[in-house]
Design a protein around this motif. Structure first.
Motif, short mmCIF file in Angstrom:
data_model
loop_
_atom_site.label_atom_id
_atom_site.label_comp_id
_atom_site.label_asym_id
_atom_site.label_seq_id
_atom_site.Cartn_x
_atom_site.Cartn_y
_atom_site.Cartn_z
N PHE A 119 -3.11 33.74 26.93
CA PHE A 119 -3.25 32.72 27.96
C PHE A 119 -4.61 32.04 27.87
O PHE A 119 -5.63 32.69 27.63
N SER A 128 -6.50 29.93 33.42
CA SER A 128 -5.17 29.44 33.78
C SER A 128 -4.56 30.36 34.82
O SER A 128 -5.04 31.48 35.05
N LYS A 129 -3.51 29.92 35.46
CA LYS A 129 -2.85 30.75 36.47
C LYS A 129 -2.26 32.00 35.84
O LYS A 129 -2.31 33.08 36.42
N ARG A 130 -1.72 31.87 34.63
CA ARG A 130 -1.14 33.04 33.95
C ARG A 130 -2.23 34.04 33.57
O ARG A 130 -2.03 35.25 33.68
N PHE A 147 -3.23 35.81 36.72
CA PHE A 147 -2.19 36.77 37.09
C PHE A 147 -2.26 38.02 36.21
O PHE A 147 -2.13 39.14 36.71
N ALA A 148 -2.49 37.84 34.91
CA ALA A 148 -2.58 38.99 34.00
C ALA A 148 -3.78 39.86 34.35
O ALA A 148 -3.67 41.10 34.36
#
Length: 144
Positions: free
Chosen positions: A43, A47-49, A52-53
């Motif tokens: 990612f 970033s949003k991902r 989140f990770a």
């Protein structure tokens, strides 16, 4: 006293803690953390991902550490040695530099540490390696 015909078994030579769950052993956790790092490194930064990770993997490790599901491998020191205070010097220096540059705005003259690391972390292998270093560092803290 033991009878002479009973020979005690030698202690296991593995680095694992006796009685530890199989998934908590380094032979299992290091490849699992490497897999998480390979996924997290996919990612792009901020970033949003990626966020989140980080929250997922970091939160899972923090939960494991605070839940008491892991055996304590290393004893917690009662008091830190005086030399441990020297770690505060670079930590506070970098925190102050980051805060000042953030308040001044990230400009060419005053880049934040994140901006300075962006060219290095733009490459997937470096980003995955940094992610792996962060995960293994957190794992070593969790096992304490």
């Amino acid at each position: 006293m033991e009878p002479p015909d009973v020979v005690p078994e030698p202690a296991p030579r593995s680095a694992a803690v006796p009685g530890a769950p199989a998934w908590a052993r380094p032979m299992v956790m290091l490849p699992a953390l490497a897999g998480c790092a390979l996924v997290g490194g996919l990612f792009p930064s901020f970033s949003k991902r990626a966020t989140f990770a980080v929250l997922l993997f970091g939160g899972l490790l923090v939960w494991l550490g605070s839940s008491g599901r892991l055996p304590r491998r290393r004893p917690v020191p009662r008091r830190l040695p005086a030399t441990a205070a020297w770690w505060l010097v670079p930590t506070l220096f970098l925190a102050i530099v980051e805060l000042v540059n953030f308040l001044l705005g990230s400009t060419y003259q005053h880049p934040t540490l994140s901006v300075l690391l962006d060219p290095v972390l733009a490459q997937y292998p470096a980003r995955a390696a940094a992610y792996f270093g962060w995960l293994t560092g957190l794992w070593s803290l969790v096992r304490r």
